[in-house]
Design a protein around this motif. Structure first.
Motif, PDB file in Angstrom:
ATOM      1  N   ILE A  99     -15.828   5.585 -28.539  1.00  0.00           N
ATOM      2  CA  ILE A  99     -14.562   4.881 -28.317  1.00  0.00           C
ATOM      3  C   ILE A  99     -14.476   4.372 -26.881  1.00  0.00           C
ATOM      4  CG2 ILE A  99     -12.062   5.219 -28.153  1.00  0.00           C
ATOM      5  CD1 ILE A  99     -12.263   7.089 -30.540  1.00  0.00           C
ATOM      6  N   LEU A 100     -14.815   5.231 -25.926  1.00  0.00           N
ATOM      7  CA  LEU A 100     -14.757   4.813 -24.524  1.00  0.00           C
ATOM      8  C   LEU A 100     -15.781   3.718 -24.225  1.00  0.00           C
ATOM      9  CD1 LEU A 100     -14.306   8.283 -22.783  1.00  0.00           C
ATOM     10  CD2 LEU A 100     -12.560   6.588 -23.327  1.00  0.00           C
ATOM     11  N   ALA A 101     -16.978   3.816 -24.805  1.00  0.00           N
ATOM     12  CA  ALA A 101     -17.991   2.788 -24.581  1.00  0.00           C
ATOM     13  C   ALA A 101     -17.553   1.453 -25.183  1.00  0.00           C
ATOM     14  CB  ALA A 101     -19.324   3.230 -25.186  1.00  0.00           C
ATOM     15  N   ALA A 102     -16.999   1.482 -26.396  1.00  0.00           N
ATOM     16  CA  ALA A 102     -16.521   0.241 -27.018  1.00  0.00           C
ATOM     17  C   ALA A 102     -15.391  -0.371 -26.207  1.00  0.00           C
ATOM     18  CB  ALA A 102     -16.062   0.518 -28.450  1.00  0.00           C
ATOM     19  N   GLY A 103     -14.501   0.478 -25.682  1.00  0.00           N
ATOM     20  CA  GLY A 103     -13.443  -0.049 -24.842  1.00  0.00           C
ATOM     21  C   GLY A 103     -13.972  -0.675 -23.560  1.00  0.00           C
ATOM     22  N   GLY A 104     -14.980  -0.042 -22.948  1.00  0.00           N
ATOM     23  CA  GLY A 104     -15.569  -0.611 -21.742  1.00  0.00           C
ATOM     24  C   GLY A 104     -16.236  -1.948 -21.982  1.00  0.00           C
ATOM     25  N   VAL A 105     -16.954  -2.062 -23.092  1.00  0.00           N
ATOM     26  CA  VAL A 105     -17.599  -3.339 -23.427  1.00  0.00           C
ATOM     27  C   VAL A 105     -16.552  -4.418 -23.674  1.00  0.00           C
ATOM     28  CG1 VAL A 105     -19.034  -4.498 -25.147  1.00  0.00           C
ATOM     29  CG2 VAL A 105     -19.680  -2.250 -24.310  1.00  0.00           C
ATOM     30  N   ALA A 106     -15.479  -4.064 -24.383  1.00  0.00           N
ATOM     31  CA  ALA A 106     -14.422  -5.043 -24.642  1.00  0.00           C
ATOM     32  C   ALA A 106     -13.777  -5.509 -23.345  1.00  0.00           C
ATOM     33  CB  ALA A 106     -13.379  -4.440 -25.578  1.00  0.00           C
ATOM     34  N   VAL A 107     -13.553  -4.591 -22.414  1.00  0.00           N
ATOM     35  CA  VAL A 107     -12.956  -4.968 -21.129  1.00  0.00           C
ATOM     36  C   VAL A 107     -13.882  -5.906 -20.360  1.00  0.00           C
ATOM     37  CG1 VAL A 107     -12.262  -4.074 -18.878  1.00  0.00           C
ATOM     38  CG2 VAL A 107     -11.517  -2.933 -20.957  1.00  0.00           C
ATOM     39  N   LEU A 108     -15.174  -5.624 -20.351  1.00  0.00           N
ATOM     40  CA  LEU A 108     -16.125  -6.498 -19.646  1.00  0.00           C
ATOM     41  C   LEU A 108     -16.170  -7.891 -20.262  1.00  0.00           C
ATOM     42  CD1 LEU A 108     -19.082  -4.026 -18.988  1.00  0.00           C
ATOM     43  CD2 LEU A 108     -17.372  -4.840 -17.367  1.00  0.00           C
ATOM     44  N   ALA A 147      -3.883 -10.998 -22.506  1.00  0.00           N
ATOM     45  CA  ALA A 147      -3.156 -10.673 -23.726  1.00  0.00           C
ATOM     46  C   ALA A 147      -4.019  -9.869 -24.702  1.00  0.00           C
ATOM     47  CB  ALA A 147      -2.669 -11.946 -24.395  1.00  0.00           C
ATOM     48  N   LEU A 148      -5.313 -10.167 -24.765  1.00  0.00           N
ATOM     49  CA  LEU A 148      -6.193  -9.395 -25.642  1.00  0.00           C
ATOM     50  C   LEU A 148      -6.525  -8.025 -25.059  1.00  0.00           C
ATOM     51  CD1 LEU A 148      -8.716 -12.170 -26.751  1.00  0.00           C
ATOM     52  CD2 LEU A 148      -6.882 -11.161 -28.099  1.00  0.00           C
ATOM     53  N   LEU A 149      -6.501  -7.925 -23.736  1.00  0.00           N
ATOM     54  CA  LEU A 149      -6.854  -6.657 -23.099  1.00  0.00           C
ATOM     55  C   LEU A 149      -5.813  -5.574 -23.363  1.00  0.00           C
ATOM     56  CD1 LEU A 149      -8.824  -5.191 -21.241  1.00  0.00           C
ATOM     57  CD2 LEU A 149      -7.497  -6.021 -19.289  1.00  0.00           C
ATOM     58  N   LEU A 150      -4.566  -5.946 -23.477  1.00  0.00           N
ATOM     59  CA  LEU A 150      -3.510  -4.956 -23.684  1.00  0.00           C
ATOM     60  C   LEU A 150      -3.658  -4.208 -25.009  1.00  0.00           C
ATOM     61  CD1 LEU A 150      -0.426  -6.877 -22.235  1.00  0.00           C
ATOM     62  CD2 LEU A 150      -1.770  -5.061 -21.160  1.00  0.00           C
ATOM     63  N   PRO A 151      -3.795  -4.898 -26.166  1.00  0.00           N
ATOM     64  CA  PRO A 151      -3.988  -4.127 -27.413  1.00  0.00           C
ATOM     65  C   PRO A 151      -5.297  -3.358 -27.442  1.00  0.00           C
ATOM     66  CG  PRO A 151      -4.212  -6.475 -27.833  1.00  0.00           C
ATOM     67  CD  PRO A 151      -3.682  -6.339 -26.450  1.00  0.00           C
ATOM     68  N   VAL A 152      -6.351  -3.905 -26.824  1.00  0.00           N
ATOM     69  CA  VAL A 152      -7.619  -3.178 -26.784  1.00  0.00           C
ATOM     70  C   VAL A 152      -7.459  -1.875 -26.001  1.00  0.00           C
ATOM     71  CG1 VAL A 152      -9.977  -3.242 -25.886  1.00  0.00           C
ATOM     72  CG2 VAL A 152      -9.069  -5.197 -27.117  1.00  0.00           C
ATOM     73  N   ALA A 153      -6.780  -1.958 -24.855  1.00  0.00           N
ATOM     74  CA  ALA A 153      -6.548  -0.752 -24.058  1.00  0.00           C
ATOM     75  C   ALA A 153      -5.691   0.254 -24.821  1.00  0.00           C
ATOM     76  CB  ALA A 153      -5.879  -1.118 -22.738  1.00  0.00           C
ATOM     77  N   PHE A 154      -4.696  -0.243 -25.557  1.00  0.00           N
ATOM     78  CA  PHE A 154      -3.847   0.664 -26.347  1.00  0.00           C
ATOM     79  C   PHE A 154      -4.666   1.379 -27.415  1.00  0.00           C
ATOM     80  CE2 PHE A 154      -1.359   1.272 -30.237  1.00  0.00           C
ATOM     81  CZ  PHE A 154      -0.395   2.164 -29.778  1.00  0.00           C
ATOM     82  N   LEU A 155      -5.525   0.636 -28.118  1.00  0.00           N
ATOM     83  CA  LEU A 155      -6.336   1.248 -29.168  1.00  0.00           C
ATOM     84  C   LEU A 155      -7.310   2.276 -28.591  1.00  0.00           C
ATOM     85  CD1 LEU A 155      -7.101  -1.857 -31.424  1.00  0.00           C
ATOM     86  CD2 LEU A 155      -5.468  -0.011 -31.850  1.00  0.00           C
ATOM     87  N   VAL A 156      -7.895   1.971 -27.455  1.00  0.00           N
ATOM     88  CA  VAL A 156      -8.842   2.909 -26.846  1.00  0.00           C
ATOM     89  C   VAL A 156      -8.129   4.198 -26.414  1.00  0.00           C
ATOM     90  CG1 VAL A 156     -10.357   3.273 -24.872  1.00  0.00           C
ATOM     91  CG2 VAL A 156     -10.467   1.141 -26.138  1.00  0.00           C
ATOM     92  N   VAL A 157      -6.989   4.033 -25.757  1.00  0.00           N
ATOM     93  CA  VAL A 157      -6.244   5.221 -25.302  1.00  0.00           C
ATOM     94  C   VAL A 157      -5.754   6.037 -26.491  1.00  0.00           C
ATOM     95  CG1 VAL A 157      -4.170   5.978 -24.083  1.00  0.00           C
ATOM     96  CG2 VAL A 157      -5.587   4.165 -23.127  1.00  0.00           C
ATOM     97  N   ARG A 158      -5.257   5.354 -27.519  1.00  0.00           N
ATOM     98  CA  ARG A 158      -4.760   6.068 -28.694  1.00  0.00           C
ATOM     99  C   ARG A 158      -5.892   6.787 -29.428  1.00  0.00           C
ATOM    100  NH1 ARG A 158      -0.706   8.945 -30.407  1.00  0.00           N
ATOM    101  NH2 ARG A 158      -0.364   8.821 -32.671  1.00  0.00           N
ATOM    102  N   GLY A 159      -7.018   6.115 -29.571  1.00  0.00           N
ATOM    103  CA  GLY A 159      -8.164   6.767 -30.214  1.00  0.00           C
ATOM    104  C   GLY A 159      -8.645   7.970 -29.424  1.00  0.00           C
ATOM    105  N   HIS A 160      -8.665   7.850 -28.103  1.00  0.00           N
ATOM    106  CA  HIS A 160      -9.082   8.983 -27.261  1.00  0.00           C
ATOM    107  C   HIS A 160      -8.117  10.146 -27.403  1.00  0.00           C
ATOM    108  CE1 HIS A 160     -10.591  11.209 -23.818  1.00  0.00           C
ATOM    109  NE2 HIS A 160      -9.376  11.211 -23.317  1.00  0.00           N
ATOM    110  N   GLN A 161      -6.829   9.862 -27.480  1.00  0.00           N
ATOM    111  CA  GLN A 161      -5.848  10.935 -27.628  1.00  0.00           C
ATOM    112  C   GLN A 161      -5.989  11.644 -28.971  1.00  0.00           C
ATOM    113  OE1 GLN A 161      -2.122   8.927 -27.020  1.00  0.00           O
ATOM    114  NE2 GLN A 161      -2.237   9.032 -24.789  1.00  0.00           N
TER     115      GLN A 161
END
Length: 395
Positions: free
Chosen positions: A313-322, A26-40
């Motif tokens: 942004i990508l590094a923060a997203g990767g750390v959050a996923v791990l 459940a936490l991974l979904l909003p984190v992934a959304f924020l990372v993708v949106r920030g990258h875009q």
């Protein structure tokens, strides 16, 4: 009497073990959304900056076209031979740039129309200077419109930076308008003595209009550069722009003073006015590449910063996923119970603490019976006499 306790077998707590995994998902979904949106968003800003650099490249080749066209107009109005070599070279250079990036900036069609008009201008001076003044005026209007088109389609007109916005406004709008209007001002001053006396009043009105049209964009350009020099966070922008900027400012002030008609004769000094216009044009020629270089430097600096932001942004997203994956794995993996060999129950199991006792009924007086105290024996264990009882019966 021995009372064995019933052995209670633990059931796996599957719902409890699934909870951390579900929480991590459940936490991974909003984190992934924020990372993708920030990258875009960062990628969109980077594309805009890259397109603005294309606009800077296009404006760089339009400067020589503007100067050559204004000089050709002055020669045609004055009855001299039109210098086509400089204009042809400038047109070829602009055509090469339009061939390469015109589709992306959506300027090919407009450039094709302007180029046809430029090539259709006569190489010799027209017999009627008024016709030449009008014909060249139409072409310069198309050229100014192309400047505006490039600023719009490249995104320079919507640049978010303070320094870069004022620089693109000055070099893409104010400077070409000032150069064209200054040329027309001098050409009209040449035409005024040739007109009938009945048209002198109208000519003076036109001269005042062109004087305002030349001085207003020149003054706006000066204001833009002063704002950049005074408020810029870049330490080198002032030193790079200051010298050509001072030369241009002095030339514009001289042009403003010399374009004012004499109060008695209602005429202007053509020699001094032409010299002042040449100085202003030379200063603009020196100032334009300096402004464009500084604008391009700011855009490249912005692109580098956007690249760094994207990596963060990508590094923060990767750390959050791990971290979330580790959280889910820690709750899903089974835990070792540590049960000693030979036992079926884990430490702390209620079955382990259940004991069997040898029970003696109490006496009538309610006092405990005399004799040894009852011994508590854990289930599954026997006393020493119980172990040897079968051998005693056999004897």
């Amino acid at each position: 009497m021995t009372v064995p306790a019933s052995r209670v077998r633990r059931r796996p707590r599957t719902p409890g073990r699934l909870l951390p995994l579900l929480l991590a998902t459940a936490l991974l979904l909003p984190v992934a959304f924020l990372v993708v949106r920030g990258h875009q968003l960062v990628d969109a800003d980077r594309e805009l900056a890259e397109r603005e650099r294309l606009g800077v490249e296009y404006l760089r080749v339009l400067g020589p076209v503007t100067e050559a066209l204004v000089n050709a107009q002055t020669a045609a109005v004055a009855g001299r031979s039109v210098p086509r070599d400089a204009l042809d070279r400038a047109v070829e250079a602009a055509a090469a740039v339009d061939t390469r990036i015109g589709d992306e900036l959506r300027s090919t069609e407009r450039w094709a129309g302007l180029r046809a008009k430029l090539e259709g201008l006569p190489s010799r001076s027209l017999t009627d200077p008024e016709v030449a003044f009008t014909a060249y005026g139409e072409v310069t209007d198309l050229l100014l419109a192309l400047h505006g088109k490039i600023r719009e389609t490249s995104g320079l007109i919507r640049d978010p930076g303070s320094d870069s916005y004022f620089l693109q406004d000055g070099v893409g709008e104010e400077m070409p308008e000032a150069v064209v209007a200054a040329g027309r001002l001098v050409d009209l001053a040449v035409l005024m003595p040739q007109r009938p006396a009945a048209e002198q009043a109208r000519s003076l009105g036109q001269l005042a209009t062109l004087r305002f049209a030349a001085l207003q964009p020149a003054g706006d350009l000066v204001d833009d550069l002063q704002t950049v020099v005074e408020t810029s966070e870049s330490a080198g922008i002032g030193a790079d722009v200051l010298t050509p900027f001072d030369n241009y400012q002095r030339a514009v002030e001289a042009l403003a003073a010399l374009s004012q008609p004499d109060s008695r004769t209602q005429a202007v000094d053509l020699t001094k006015l032409t010299a002042a216009r040449s100085q202003a044009q030379t200063a603009a020629r020196e100032l334009q590449p300096v402004i464009l270089d500084e604008l391009d430097r700011l855009l490249r600096q912005r692109i580098d910063q956007l690249d760094r932001d994207d990596l963060l942004i990508l590094a923060a997203g990767g750390v959050a996923v791990l971290l979330l994956a580790a959280l889910g794995a820690s709750g899903w993996l089974p835990r070792r119970t540590g049960t000693p060999p030979g036992r079926d129950t884990a430490p702390g199991d209620p079955a382990e603490t259940t004991a069997a006792t040898r029970w003696e009924p109490p006496t009538r007086s309610g006092r405990p019976p005399a004799g040894p105290v009852p011994v508590l024996q854990p289930v599954g264990q026997s006393s020493e006499s119980d172990r040897w009882r079968p051998f005693d019966a056999a004897r």
